[in-house]
Design an enzyme around this catalytic site. Structure first.
Site, PDB file in Angstrom:
ATOM      1  CG  ASP A 167      -3.507   3.662  -2.497  1.00  0.00           C
ATOM      2  OD1 ASP A 167      -4.487   2.949  -2.784  1.00  0.00           O
ATOM      3  OD2 ASP A 167      -3.404   4.282  -1.434  1.00  0.00           O
ATOM      4  CD  GLU A 168      -5.387  -0.949  -0.722  1.00  0.00           C
ATOM      5  OE1 GLU A 168      -5.363  -1.549   0.358  1.00  0.00           O
ATOM      6  OE2 GLU A 168      -6.437  -0.644  -1.313  1.00  0.00           O
ATOM      7  CG  ASP A 176      -1.554   1.319   1.513  1.00  0.00           C
ATOM      8  OD1 ASP A 176      -2.680   1.497   1.017  1.00  0.00           O
ATOM      9  OD2 ASP A 176      -0.957   2.178   2.185  1.00  0.00           O
TER      10      ASP A 176
HETATM   11 MG   LIG Z   1      -2.774   4.033   0.595  1.00  0.00          MG
END
Ligand SMILES: [Mg+2]
Length: 419
Positions: A106-107, A11
């Site tokens: 974002d992961e 993340d």
């Molecule tokens: Mg994040």
């Protein structure tokens, strides 16, 4: 027994804000957020750790954030840039393993089971990821490590994000001591509504669910929910125990031109609109699910049908441009229904298909849709996850998880007399 896997969920901390910080070194020590500076009622998409320490939170209004933190810098989002950075990070991961599955902008999930020989221990690989991503993008990575995707995800959300190292391993050896004492709302996919149910059921901690026998938990769920809820019960129970056989599925971005699904039908059975609507929705559900699985949304919807009553026959194939790219079931279902009704001559159907084209990366969708559509999108992804684990029927049986009223009603009908 298959070999135990090593899965990461990586993340990016304050993803957009971190990218903006890297782009604006003069703002290094200032509280910054990403949002529309011209709209006080707009939403904060990301806040840097300095802004968060001053009380600013993601998803609050720009005006509220400025009231708390008057020297806050609000930077207009640059979606294309964030997407490019996300893809760059994917490329970094792909130099470690070919099994990389973007989960959101974002992961990303990585299966590094086979990487140990060349790259070292899981911790070594996590450190290397943090170093390289920071160097290339300015984003600090938190790495949850586990033998299943669900454990890697919960390792990130509940532990890695809270440690200075940004790295945490959650596995079957420490699940009882680390995860089970946590309050049930910290379990993946448990929102405020389910939290209330679990607390009423006398299950305030994740371990309270995990320690029950599955049969007993199903019974208590049914009593609490006042309906058939076995699929949901099984999902939560497995999550509490960290069980998740689903594989890390490498993305196929940029390789698909269209996503379609069709069916040959016995025309004697598909004479009325009420019966056709059900199969039409079934096709839409499958197309949308594949779309989300591969990380796409589509702009152009096509519906094609062959009709015959044994003597006469005809066919049509029509398309429509949607108001915006989407992979949301209820939006595509509504458009497909209209296309069909506008062009169907009324003869029984022998073939029906639905296709979505003009595909684009759905991280744009996740970025640009806050509020209602984003919430629906998250719910649909949750439904997809259950389908991935239990098969397509599961969603029909777990129809209460589907978002739109139409879909819920129709899915119930599929369960009732179509299947
Ligand atoms: Mg994040």
């Amino acid at each position: 027994m298959p070999r135990e896997r090593t899965i990461f969920l990586v993340d990016g901390q304050s993803f957009y804000a971190s990218i903006e910080k890297a782009a604006h070194p003069e703002l290094r020590d200032r509280p910054i957020t990403v949002g529309d500076p011209a709209r006080k009622s707009g939403i904060i998409l990301a806040a840097c750790p300095i802004a968060k320490a001053r009380g600013v939170t993601t998803a609050e209004r720009v005006g509220e954030a400025l009231a708390k933190c008057p020297d806050l810098v609000v930077i207009r989002p640059r979606m294309q840039t964030y997407i490019s950075y996300s893809l760059l990070i994917t490329e970094i991961f792909e130099s470690i393993t070919d099994q990389v599955e973007p989960y959101s902008i974002d992961e990303q999930f990585l299966d590094v089971t086979g990487s140990a020989a060349s790259c070292g221990s899981p911790e070594d690989i996590a450190l290397e990821i943090q170093r390289r991503v920071q160097l290339c993008t300015g984003v600090w990575s938190r790495v949850g490590i586990g033998p299943t995707k669900i454990l890697a995800k919960m390792a990130t959300d509940n532990f890695a994000k809270k440690r200075d190292s940004g790295i945490f391993t959650l596995d079957f050896d420490n699940i009882a001591s680390e995860l089970w004492p946590l309050p049930v709302h910290q379990m993946f996919m448990v929102g405020s509504r389910m939290t209330k149910h679990f607390i009423r059921m006398g299950l305030p901690q994740i371990g309270d669910i995990a320690r029950l026998e599955l049969g007993a938990f199903k019974q208590r769920m049914r009593r609490e929910m006042k309906k058939q809820s076995d699929i949901q019960a099984e999902y939560y129970w497995q999550t509490a125990r960290g069980i998740d056989p689903s594989p890390v599925v490498a993305g196929i971005r940029g390789q698909l031109k269209s996503i379609s699904h069709g069916k040959a039908l016995r025309s004697s059975l598909y004479r009325t609109l009420a019966d056709i609507e059900i199969v039409l929705l079934e096709l839409v559900v499958e197309v949308c699910r594949r779309c989300r699985r591969y990380g796409y949304m589509g702009r152009v919807l096509s519906v094609a049908a062959a009709e015959t009553d044994g003597e006469r026959s005809s066919w049509f194939s029509r398309q429509t441009t949607l108001p915006q790219p989407t992979s949301l079931t209820h939006e595509i279902a509504a458009a497909a229904h209209k296309l069909f009704v506008d062009h169907w001559s009324g003869l029984p159907l022998s073939n029906l298909s639905v296709a979505l084209t003009d595909l684009t990366d759905d991280s744009v969708l996740q970025l640009t849709l806050f509020e209602d559509r984003a919430a629906i999108y998250r719910r649909e992804r949750a439904t997809d996850k259950i389908k991935d684990r239990y098969g397509s029927d599961a969603v029909i049986r777990a129809s209460s998880l589907l978002p739109s009223g139409v879909a819920r009603e129709r899915a119930a009908q599929i369960g009732g007399h179509y299947k």
